[in-house]
Design a protein around this motif. Structure first.
Motif, PDB file in Angstrom:
ATOM      1  N   SER B 102       0.860  -1.201   0.000  1.00 41.36           N
ATOM      2  CA  SER B 102       0.000   0.000   0.000  1.00 41.36           C
ATOM      3  C   SER B 102       0.891   1.245   0.000  1.00 41.36           C
ATOM      4  CB  SER B 102      -0.956  -0.028   1.184  1.00 41.36           C
ATOM      5  OG  SER B 102      -0.227  -0.158   2.377  1.00 41.36           O
ATOM      6  N   LYS B 103       2.038   1.200   0.678  1.00 42.70           N
ATOM      7  CA  LYS B 103       3.081   2.190   0.408  1.00 42.70           C
ATOM      8  C   LYS B 103       4.257   1.461  -0.228  1.00 42.70           C
ATOM      9  CE  LYS B 103       2.135   5.484   4.117  1.00 42.70           C
ATOM     10  NZ  LYS B 103       2.689   6.140   5.322  1.00 42.70           N
ATOM     11  N   ASP B 104       4.584   1.772  -1.478  1.00 43.44           N
ATOM     12  CA  ASP B 104       5.683   1.141  -2.220  1.00 43.44           C
ATOM     13  C   ASP B 104       6.928   1.041  -1.314  1.00 43.44           C
ATOM     14  OD1 ASP B 104       8.023   0.770  -3.746  1.00 43.44           O
ATOM     15  OD2 ASP B 104       7.139   1.672  -5.520  1.00 43.44           O
ATOM     16  N   GLY B 105       7.321  -0.212  -1.024  1.00 39.52           N
ATOM     17  CA  GLY B 105       8.406  -0.436  -0.074  1.00 39.52           C
ATOM     18  C   GLY B 105       9.727   0.160  -0.516  1.00 39.52           C
ATOM     19  N   VAL B 106       9.977   0.157  -1.811  1.00 38.62           N
ATOM     20  CA  VAL B 106      11.243   0.705  -2.303  1.00 38.62           C
ATOM     21  C   VAL B 106      11.256   2.222  -2.110  1.00 38.62           C
ATOM     22  CG1 VAL B 106      12.679   1.062  -4.343  1.00 38.62           C
ATOM     23  CG2 VAL B 106      11.590  -1.151  -3.956  1.00 38.62           C
ATOM     24  N   LEU B 107      10.172   2.864  -2.486  1.00 39.60           N
ATOM     25  CA  LEU B 107      10.085   4.316  -2.351  1.00 39.60           C
ATOM     26  C   LEU B 107      10.212   4.725  -0.879  1.00 39.60           C
ATOM     27  CD1 LEU B 107       9.727   6.645  -4.353  1.00 39.60           C
ATOM     28  CD2 LEU B 107       7.294   6.621  -3.842  1.00 39.60           C
ATOM     29  N   GLU B 108       9.542   3.973  -0.002  1.00 38.69           N
ATOM     30  CA  GLU B 108       9.650   4.231   1.444  1.00 38.69           C
ATOM     31  C   GLU B 108      11.118   4.214   1.889  1.00 38.69           C
ATOM     32  OE1 GLU B 108       7.040   4.299   4.248  1.00 38.69           O
ATOM     33  OE2 GLU B 108       6.208   5.209   2.436  1.00 38.69           O
ATOM     34  N   GLN B 157      20.192  25.781 -11.543  1.00 38.31           N
ATOM     35  CA  GLN B 157      18.722  25.947 -11.582  1.00 38.31           C
ATOM     36  C   GLN B 157      18.114  25.655 -10.211  1.00 38.31           C
ATOM     37  OE1 GLN B 157      17.032  22.422 -14.084  1.00 38.31           O
ATOM     38  NE2 GLN B 157      15.737  22.574 -12.270  1.00 38.31           N
ATOM     39  N   LYS B 158      17.015  26.300  -9.919  1.00 39.83           N
ATOM     40  CA  LYS B 158      16.360  26.067  -8.623  1.00 39.83           C
ATOM     41  C   LYS B 158      15.618  24.730  -8.639  1.00 39.83           C
ATOM     42  CE  LYS B 158      11.592  27.714  -8.344  1.00 39.83           C
ATOM     43  NZ  LYS B 158      11.090  26.367  -8.103  1.00 39.83           N
ATOM     44  N   VAL B 159      15.625  24.077  -7.486  1.00 34.55           N
ATOM     45  CA  VAL B 159      14.953  22.790  -7.334  1.00 34.55           C
ATOM     46  C   VAL B 159      14.089  22.820  -6.087  1.00 34.55           C
ATOM     47  CG1 VAL B 159      15.302  20.369  -6.736  1.00 34.55           C
ATOM     48  CG2 VAL B 159      16.659  21.395  -8.557  1.00 34.55           C
ATOM     49  N   SER B 160      12.838  22.508  -6.270  1.00 33.86           N
ATOM     50  CA  SER B 160      11.971  22.305  -5.117  1.00 33.86           C
ATOM     51  C   SER B 160      11.133  21.027  -5.332  1.00 33.86           C
ATOM     52  CB  SER B 160      11.070  23.532  -4.917  1.00 33.86           C
ATOM     53  OG  SER B 160      10.137  23.262  -3.920  1.00 33.86           O
ATOM     54  N   LYS B 161      10.404  20.989  -6.433  1.00 31.12           N
ATOM     55  CA  LYS B 161       9.543  19.825  -6.698  1.00 31.12           C
ATOM     56  C   LYS B 161      10.331  18.710  -7.385  1.00 31.12           C
ATOM     57  CE  LYS B 161       5.101  18.479  -8.694  1.00 31.12           C
ATOM     58  NZ  LYS B 161       3.874  18.919  -9.385  1.00 31.12           N
ATOM     59  N   ILE B 162      10.383  17.568  -6.740  1.00 32.03           N
ATOM     60  CA  ILE B 162      11.143  16.432  -7.266  1.00 32.03           C
ATOM     61  C   ILE B 162      10.202  15.299  -7.651  1.00 32.03           C
ATOM     62  CG2 ILE B 162      12.775  14.617  -6.620  1.00 32.03           C
ATOM     63  CD1 ILE B 162      14.220  16.656  -4.950  1.00 32.03           C
ATOM     64  N   LEU B 163      10.414  14.783  -8.851  1.00 33.07           N
ATOM     65  CA  LEU B 163       9.731  13.556  -9.278  1.00 33.07           C
ATOM     66  C   LEU B 163      10.712  12.410  -9.043  1.00 33.07           C
ATOM     67  CD1 LEU B 163       7.366  12.100 -10.751  1.00 33.07           C
ATOM     68  CD2 LEU B 163       8.495  12.679 -12.908  1.00 33.07           C
ATOM     69  N   LEU B 164      10.408  11.575  -8.068  1.00 32.55           N
ATOM     70  CA  LEU B 164      11.357  10.543  -7.629  1.00 32.55           C
ATOM     71  C   LEU B 164      10.899   9.179  -8.131  1.00 32.55           C
ATOM     72  CD1 LEU B 164      13.832   9.797  -5.874  1.00 32.55           C
ATOM     73  CD2 LEU B 164      12.294   9.681  -3.903  1.00 32.55           C
ATOM     74  N   LEU B 165      11.617   8.643  -9.123  1.00 37.97           N
ATOM     75  CA  LEU B 165      11.242   7.370  -9.754  1.00 37.97           C
ATOM     76  C   LEU B 165      12.415   6.391  -9.727  1.00 37.97           C
ATOM     77  CD1 LEU B 165       9.452   8.881 -12.922  1.00 37.97           C
ATOM     78  CD2 LEU B 165       8.351   8.057 -10.821  1.00 37.97           C
ATOM     79  N   PRO B 166      12.630   5.717  -8.592  1.00 38.10           N
ATOM     80  CA  PRO B 166      13.734   4.748  -8.517  1.00 38.10           C
ATOM     81  C   PRO B 166      13.578   3.670  -9.588  1.00 38.10           C
ATOM     82  CG  PRO B 166      12.753   5.134  -6.339  1.00 38.10           C
ATOM     83  CD  PRO B 166      11.837   5.772  -7.352  1.00 38.10           C
ATOM     84  N   GLY B 167      14.676   3.012  -9.914  1.00 38.06           N
ATOM     85  CA  GLY B 167      14.624   1.920 -10.878  1.00 38.06           C
ATOM     86  C   GLY B 167      14.547   2.428 -12.308  1.00 38.06           C
ATOM     87  N   ALA B 168      13.938   1.634 -13.159  1.00 40.94           N
ATOM     88  CA  ALA B 168      13.863   1.954 -14.591  1.00 40.94           C
ATOM     89  C   ALA B 168      12.457   1.650 -15.064  1.00 40.94           C
ATOM     90  CB  ALA B 168      14.884   1.131 -15.372  1.00 40.94           C
TER      91      ALA B 168
END
Lengths: 253, 253
Positions: B102-108, B157-168
């Protein structure tokens, strides 16, 4: 296009990604630019040079088949598409055809860039005077102007037989050729990490001396676009032609 | 295996790569090792630790489906297969299931490793206090212990919003999420060079401020195997469990 294709053994292919991505067959060509990727920078330079025909090795729109329906609403896609249309730039991908010349044009270009012509044995195999993996990597970095290279293996291992596979032919095919040719090192463009790099790591863990050098896809095939510019010079006398390297998309920090 | 799967919404999957790669369902478990890749080094450490069950996130035999027919005559494959069989080591891939919690274990695991828990907004989106791309990369390198990182974009460049997609997850899916979420930067495991890196390069060329950070596949998901070790500790009280990072296959020179 037809002239190039006429020189490919087997001639025109029924299934190929080598289609026009913009422009039309009928347009008058004012000049030709060859490159790996038709980046926006490359397109802008072509416009400056008054060259309205770009021959690129790789896709224009971020997927192998250059499908664009899924991108239709995207501002980046729209910007690139409009830039091409407004300036009447045709883009042709020449990928399958240049690889299918009686001598693979990309491999020819890469071998020349690396100064390995005299050591070239047969398709994909180069037999160097014995050196180390570390020294070979230094040589490749200098000749290809790559600031940093990813590799698997022991930098002190001996290297003589090289399996040279520019681009990304797929992990399974790379591994099958490793099994068949048993080289000291595989030099390639790229591979998913869960495929060839793991195979080579396992080989080293069991005690084999096997190296893998990942040049990056662009660096590994850019010389093929240089080759293509030479082909145009030879075959279309008087046609202005420029090779503009698109360079690596990825930097390293 | 059944206990883990029972905690996944939807339960057992009909089509999954999460199968036993060696050993059998009936064997008595003496201890568990969690890791990204069941490398030969990891297998040897498991044997030393008297842990006969390895839970790996990625394939054992160099292709997504762990097909082995094409490898049957290969000495590297044979060596690994024999090492597993001789020592009675079972390997289970837990990839689809851990991603389906229910919460992606890798992302956690990755969010915790990066110390970004308080900035986590929803699946794949992290909203950091404003920083620069260069500073963000330095932070990630330190937290994930990565010596060098590949990136596209302007380090200032400024960074605030991150799209975090581990793996491929594939270039098309990455680009679709970029289009949908419009982050400042995509942080991912890997992507073929002709897909996402070219899209992000084009975005920068047209004047957008969009960064892309390629962690490497292993580094980007190793924390998922740490997460799995904690899961075993909580759910199988008394079972010896060890997280052994398999580390990056690729070094940089």
């Amino acid at each position: 296009m037809d002239l190039f294709i006429s020189q490919v053994p087997g001639g025109r292919k029924k299934e190929t990604v080598d289609t026009l991505k913009s422009g039309s067959r009928d347009q008058q060509v004012s000049g030709i630019v060859t490159t790996m990727f038709a980046t926006i920078t490359v397109i802008r330079k072509a416009i400056e040079l008054n060259a309205n025909f770009i021959i690129a090795h790789e896709p224009t729109f971020y997927n192998h088949l250059d499908e664009t329906e899924w991108l239709a609403e995207d501002p980046i896609y729209q910007f690139k598409r409009r830039l091409l249309e407004k300036n009447g730039i045709a883009v042709w991908r020449n990928h399958d055809y240049v690889h299918s010349l009686s001598k693979d044009g990309v491999l020819e270009g890469v071998i020349e860039q690396l100064g390995w012509g005299e050591y070239y044995q047969k398709k994909s195999i180069v037999m160097l005077p014995e050196t180390s993996l570390g020294e070979m990597i230094s040589h490749v970095k200098e000749k290809m102007n790559i600031p940093a290279i990813r590799y698997v293996g022991d930098l002190s291992q001996k290297v003589s037989k090289i399996l040279l596979l520019p681009g990304a032919i797929g992990g399974k095919r790379q591994i099958e050729l490793l099994m068949q040719e048993k080289p000291d090192v595989l030099v390639c463009g790229e591979s998913p990490e869960w495929e060839t790099p793991e195979y080579v790591r396992n080989a080293n863990e069991m005690g084999e001396k096997l190296g893998m050098v990942v040049l990056g896809h662009s660096a590994s095939e850019e010389a093929g676009s240089e080759y293509l510019a030479k082909w145009v010079k030879t075959n279309l006398i008087g046609m202005p032609v420029f090779h503009i390297p698109s360079g690596n998309s990825l930097s390293i920090k």
